[in-house]
Design a protein around this motif. Structure first.
Motif, mmCIF file in Angstrom:
data_model
loop_
_atom_site.group_PDB
_atom_site.id
_atom_site.type_symbol
_atom_site.label_atom_id
_atom_site.label_comp_id
_atom_site.label_asym_id
_atom_site.label_seq_id
_atom_site.Cartn_x
_atom_site.Cartn_y
_atom_site.Cartn_z
ATOM 1 N N UNK A 29 45.377 47.089 40.060
ATOM 2 C CA UNK A 29 46.355 45.989 39.245
ATOM 3 C C UNK A 29 47.017 44.681 40.769
ATOM 4 N N UNK A 30 45.540 44.949 41.767
ATOM 5 C CA UNK A 30 45.791 43.811 42.394
ATOM 6 C C UNK A 30 44.564 42.748 41.165
ATOM 7 N N UNK A 31 43.835 42.803 40.504
ATOM 8 C CA UNK A 31 43.593 41.704 39.994
ATOM 9 C C UNK A 31 43.891 42.497 38.274
ATOM 10 N N UNK A 32 45.127 43.017 38.459
ATOM 11 C CA UNK A 32 45.791 42.489 36.499
ATOM 12 C C UNK A 32 46.076 41.233 36.763
ATOM 13 N N UNK A 33 46.388 40.399 35.678
ATOM 14 C CA UNK A 33 46.426 39.428 35.992
ATOM 15 C C UNK A 33 48.003 38.878 35.413
ATOM 16 N N UNK A 34 48.913 39.895 35.343
ATOM 17 C CA UNK A 34 50.210 40.028 34.835
ATOM 18 C C UNK A 34 51.013 41.107 34.913
ATOM 19 N N UNK A 35 51.047 41.510 36.570
ATOM 20 C CA UNK A 35 51.377 43.190 36.913
ATOM 21 C C UNK A 35 53.082 42.756 37.222
ATOM 22 N N UNK A 36 53.837 42.117 37.333
ATOM 23 C CA UNK A 36 54.642 41.793 36.992
ATOM 24 C C UNK A 36 55.880 42.713 37.424
ATOM 25 N N UNK A 37 56.069 43.375 35.947
ATOM 26 C CA UNK A 37 56.639 44.068 35.189
ATOM 27 C C UNK A 37 55.388 44.886 33.986
ATOM 28 N N UNK A 38 54.952 45.858 33.991
ATOM 29 C CA UNK A 38 53.813 46.662 33.287
ATOM 30 C C UNK A 38 54.914 47.872 32.769
ATOM 31 N N UNK A 39 53.981 48.044 31.416
ATOM 32 C CA UNK A 39 54.748 49.135 30.126
ATOM 33 C C UNK A 39 53.810 49.496 30.319
#
Length: 268
Positions: free
Chosen positions: A237-247
């Motif tokens: 999740x650190x590497x996920x570009x969009x991790x503000x809110x995740x489904x």
């Protein structure tokens, strides 16, 4: 008071329990909830006393707040995986009328810092002891209300207020520097005459020392600028570009469960 080894363990437990909440819900504000875990662990594990108050201005990070309250015995464990369900005591954003241990209702971004200033000022004028800890987000600082509150805190010399900015460099729509501007928080806060420290906000030792320093200051407001990583604690999740809110996808749920299992083994 807990030592730093205990605080690191506490932060790991908070992150694992937050994962369990997300696994059950299958969605959530993981980025901002994870970036403040070490700060939550340090405040609640070492510094917060009965006469103190805590305000989570960035209310969407509530899951890690709830996890800490559960581990401290305020929230019964059977409620912890009912996040945002109908009739839950754990709404999407903290609500002091619904959740045991929550002292200030937040959620409308920018509002919490104003409430924290009012609480700190109220303690001052009543001659009461107690400090107010307030965590705000970097994206939240798009709200003009934040800077109005900072002016008030500076004018009233609220040395019983510790403002903690979670500068994780991202907000819901992308990088804060792209959506708004590249805030130079330390410069801004020092210009408001705050005693200001800039630290690694995912490091227990640095958070601990910064809070200790704040508690020694008199005659001006306190601010800690935490440079953090959104989604900190699980590299996926650190590497996920969009991790503000995740489904969460099935793959992502596996990553969350893997962290829970590893934590349980390590802390057993």
């Amino acid at each position: 008071m807990k030592g730093n080894k205990d605080l690191r363990r506490f932060s790991r437990e908070i992150r694992a329990l937050t994962c369990e909440m997300f696994i059950k819900r299958k969605d959530g504000h993981i980025g901002g909830a994870f970036s403040i875990v070490e700060a939550i662990a340090t405040i609640f594990g070492k510094y917060k006393r009965k006469e103190d108050y805590f305000v989570l201005s960035k209310g969407h990070a509530g899951p890690s707040y709830y996890a800490s309250l559960c581990l401290l015995g305020y929230i019964p464990k059977e409620h912890i995986c009912t996040l945002n369900e109908d009739g839950t005591i754990l709404p999407s954003h903290p609500d002091r009328t619904r959740t045991p241990g929550v002292e200030c209702t937040t959620g409308s971004l920018g509002q919490g810092i104003s409430e924290a200033c009012g609480m700190a000022y109220g303690l001052k004028v009543q001659g009461k002891k107690g400090n107010v800890y307030c965590i705000i987000g970097d994206g939240e600082c798009n709200e003009g209300q934040v800077f109005e509150a900072l002016q008030f805190a500076a004018n009233k010399k609220l040395d019983n207020l510790i403002i903690i900015i979670d500068d994780n460099k991202k907000q819901v729509d992308g990088f804060t520097s792209h959506i708004s501007c590249d805030f130079k928080f330390k410069n801004i806060l020092e210009n408001f005459s705050f005693y200001t420290q800039e630290i690694n906000g995912n490091n227990i030792e640095e958070i601990d020392k910064a809070i200790e320093n704040c508690l020694k200051q008199k005659g001006k407001g306190n601010a800690i600028v935490m440079n953090t990583i959104k989604g900190y604690g699980i590299k996926y999740f650190e590497d996920l570009s969009a991790c503000h809110h995740v489904n969460f996808t099935e793959e992502q749920l596996v990553e969350l469960q893997k962290f829970v299992d590893e934590t349980r083994r390590e802390l057993k």
